[in-house]
Design an enzyme around this catalytic site. Structure first.
Site, PDB file in Angstrom:
ATOM      1  N   GLY A 217       5.357   2.404   0.207  1.00 36.89           N
ATOM      2  CA  GLY A 217       5.583   2.204  -1.410  1.00 36.89           C
ATOM      3  C   GLY A 217       6.021   1.010  -1.772  1.00 36.89           C
ATOM      4  O   GLY A 217       6.388   0.065  -0.763  1.00 36.89           O
ATOM      5  N   GLY A 219       8.818  -2.118  -3.555  1.00 35.91           N
ATOM      6  CA  GLY A 219      10.139  -2.313  -3.999  1.00 35.91           C
ATOM      7  C   GLY A 219      11.021  -2.158  -2.840  1.00 35.91           C
ATOM      8  O   GLY A 219      10.902  -2.026  -1.902  1.00 35.91           O
ATOM      9  N   CYS A 244       6.158   2.153   6.660  1.00 37.39           N
ATOM     10  CA  CYS A 244       6.441   1.045   5.518  1.00 37.39           C
ATOM     11  C   CYS A 244       7.709   1.551   4.935  1.00 37.39           C
ATOM     12  O   CYS A 244       8.839   1.420   5.444  1.00 37.39           O
ATOM     13  CB  CYS A 244       5.218   0.642   4.696  1.00 37.39           C
ATOM     14  SG  CYS A 244       5.332  -1.085   3.936  1.00 37.39           S
ATOM     15  N   GLN A 248      11.637   2.164   6.259  1.00 39.54           N
ATOM     16  CA  GLN A 248      13.253   1.674   5.740  1.00 39.54           C
ATOM     17  C   GLN A 248      13.936   2.748   5.140  1.00 39.54           C
ATOM     18  O   GLN A 248      15.049   2.714   5.334  1.00 39.54           O
ATOM     19  CB  GLN A 248      12.727   0.770   4.706  1.00 39.54           C
ATOM     20  CG  GLN A 248      11.758  -0.300   5.266  1.00 39.54           C
ATOM     21  CD  GLN A 248      11.359  -1.449   3.903  1.00 39.54           C
ATOM     22  OE1 GLN A 248      11.481  -0.833   2.688  1.00 39.54           O
ATOM     23  NE2 GLN A 248      10.416  -2.160   4.200  1.00 39.54           N
ATOM     24  N   GLY A 288       8.152  -6.681   1.830  1.00 40.98           N
ATOM     25  CA  GLY A 288       9.183  -7.495   1.568  1.00 40.98           C
ATOM     26  C   GLY A 288      10.470  -7.421   2.148  1.00 40.98           C
ATOM     27  O   GLY A 288      11.454  -8.288   1.893  1.00 40.98           O
ATOM     28  N   TYR A 289      10.790  -6.296   2.852  1.00 39.95           N
ATOM     29  CA  TYR A 289      12.005  -5.971   3.120  1.00 39.95           C
ATOM     30  C   TYR A 289      11.879  -5.500   4.672  1.00 39.95           C
ATOM     31  O   TYR A 289      10.993  -5.138   5.108  1.00 39.95           O
ATOM     32  CB  TYR A 289      12.815  -4.992   2.418  1.00 39.95           C
ATOM     33  CG  TYR A 289      13.143  -5.165   1.116  1.00 39.95           C
ATOM     34  CD1 TYR A 289      14.172  -5.769   0.553  1.00 39.95           C
ATOM     35  CD2 TYR A 289      11.992  -5.219  -0.082  1.00 39.95           C
ATOM     36  CE1 TYR A 289      14.633  -6.083  -0.836  1.00 39.95           C
ATOM     37  CE2 TYR A 289      12.256  -5.590  -1.450  1.00 39.95           C
ATOM     38  CZ  TYR A 289      13.678  -5.989  -1.652  1.00 39.95           C
ATOM     39  OH  TYR A 289      13.643  -6.391  -3.020  1.00 39.95           O
ATOM     40  N   HIS A 329       1.006  -0.798   8.968  1.00 39.85           N
ATOM     41  CA  HIS A 329      -0.191   0.108   8.551  1.00 39.85           C
ATOM     42  C   HIS A 329      -0.986   0.396   9.541  1.00 39.85           C
ATOM     43  O   HIS A 329      -2.007  -0.353   9.491  1.00 39.85           O
ATOM     44  CB  HIS A 329      -0.847  -0.475   7.224  1.00 39.85           C
ATOM     45  CG  HIS A 329       0.101  -0.463   5.821  1.00 39.85           C
ATOM     46  ND1 HIS A 329       0.139   0.762   5.016  1.00 39.85           N
ATOM     47  CD2 HIS A 329       1.153  -1.173   5.402  1.00 39.85           C
ATOM     48  CE1 HIS A 329       0.977   0.688   3.964  1.00 39.85           C
ATOM     49  NE2 HIS A 329       1.522  -0.452   4.405  1.00 39.85           N
ATOM     50  N   GLU A 331      -3.071   2.927   9.600  1.00 35.42           N
ATOM     51  CA  GLU A 331      -4.396   3.268   9.054  1.00 35.42           C
ATOM     52  C   GLU A 331      -5.320   2.165   8.676  1.00 35.42           C
ATOM     53  O   GLU A 331      -6.619   2.372   8.443  1.00 35.42           O
ATOM     54  CB  GLU A 331      -4.119   4.221   7.789  1.00 35.42           C
ATOM     55  CG  GLU A 331      -3.974   3.487   6.379  1.00 35.42           C
ATOM     56  CD  GLU A 331      -2.499   2.513   6.512  1.00 35.42           C
ATOM     57  OE1 GLU A 331      -2.639   1.762   5.333  1.00 35.42           O
ATOM     58  OE2 GLU A 331      -1.789   2.755   7.175  1.00 35.42           O
TER      59      GLU A 331
END
Length: 357
Positions: A217, A219, A244, A248, A288-289, A329, A331
């Site tokens: 997802g 953000g 992903c 986190q 991005g994290y 990822h 997949e």
């Protein structure tokens, strides 16, 4: 129509504007050579302006079967050459038509290498796409628009739905899941119930699943503290696998910390080392994290994978519970199937059967 990409540090990159639509968002880059439709429809890019480093885009058109979500959530698209006429046996429409239908501002004939070098040296930053003759007032107003943080709520499924199968029951928490992840779990044999991101732990456990999957997802994971609290309640209750953003969220729920990367990992050619067997796999990534490895000290989590390029954490597993997660990822199969073994591991957790190597 002439247009330009303006970064918040004042850098300007000119090109042609496909449609007269302005855009504001965080400017990021992706190093993949293919997969532009998958990138455009990956919900993890919500509210971002995506720059592709590969110069030729649109050469095989677009097709419905490659959609990764119900629509494109990107705020803008910055590319080199926009191919007028694609060539592929599965082609259903041209990329330019798709971008127009989806309402995605596209700036093409841009020196994307220069954009990428700027981001790599300075870091990801806010940017806007505007026509060349945009006034100073218009530019200032666009930069004044804050980048929305409630992105998970924007991309998650609005209601529960199922992908039925004869295998173990898995509740999928959708934080912006890619269709290929759902397909991979379903093809494995899992009976899937996909639920909105803010479904409570009590509601999930009431479904009595054999396992729980936490999706990718968009953000900052710290922008959804209420989700982290629900994940805390789920840990240890059922076998769990996260990818992903899911990776986190599990880490934060366990007491670890995350931080923003300078320019992130986005592309289909990222090398990841499996510390459990020493193998290096090619992975597809979009984040991005990252999880702060130092924050894992004294936690019951073991690092299983690292990024070969910068050493950041790419995978974790619990030392005693049936729980593991990865930052990349599997997949997307850039290897082409280097990382599908992770789904087999989840299957073994759910059933006790060894489905892979």
């Amino acid at each position: 129509m002439k247009g330009k990409l303006i970064l918040e540090d004042g850098s300007v990159f000119t090109g042609n504007l496909l449609n007269n639509i302005k855009a504001t968002g965080e400017v990021v880059f992706n190093t993949g050579m293919t997969g532009y439709q998958e990138i455009l429809t990956d919900p993890s890019y919500c509210r971002q302006i995506v720059t592709l480093t590969f110069p030729l885009v649109g050469n095989y058109g677009v097709a419905e079967k490659f959609m990764q979500s119900r629509k494109s959530f990107v705020n803008g698209f910055v590319i080199g050459e926009l191919c007028d006429e694609g060539s592929n046996w599965q082609l259903q429409s041209e990329l330019a038509d798709f971008l127009t239908r989806q309402g995605v501002p596209c700036l093409y004939n841009v020196d994307t290498r220069a954009v990428t070098r700027k981001i790599r040296s300075v870091g990801c930053m806010k940017g806007i796409i505007v026509p060349e003759d945009a006034s100073k007032v218009e530019i200032e107003e666009l930069f004044a628009v804050p980048i929305k943080k409630e992105v998970v709520q924007e991309v998650t499924t609005p209601e529960i739905y199922k992908m039925e199968n004869d295998g173990p029951d898995v509740v999928v928490m959708d934080f912006g899941i890619k269709q290929n992840i759902l397909n991979s779990l379903h093809n494995l044999g899992c009976n899937l119930t996909i639920v909105p991101a803010h479904t409570s732990a009590e509601e999930v456990l009431a479904m009595n699943p054999d396992g729980i999957f936490l999706s990718n997802g968009p953000g900052d994971p710290k922008d959804v503290p209420e989700v982290i609290e629900e994940v805390k309640k789920l840990i240890g209750k059922k076998p769990m696998f996260g990818i992903c953003l899911g990776h986190q969220l599990i880490s934060l729920a366990m007491g670890a910390d995350t931080y923003k990367l300078k320019f992130g990992h986005r592309g289909s050619n990222q090398p990841v080392k499996n510390l459990l067997n020493g193998r290096v796999h090619i992975s597809s990534q979009n984040h991005g994290y990252a999880v702060d490895e130092a924050s894992l000290k004294d936690l019951p989590l073991e690092v299983t994978h690292i990024n070969v390029n910068d050493g950041t954490v790419e995978g974790l597993r619990h030392k005693t519970l049936p729980l593991f997660c990865v930052q990349y990822h599997p997949e997307a199969s850039p290897g082409p199937d280097d990382n599908m073994y992770l789904f087999d591991q989840f299957w073994t957790m759910l059933t006790g059967e060894n489905k892979g190597e």
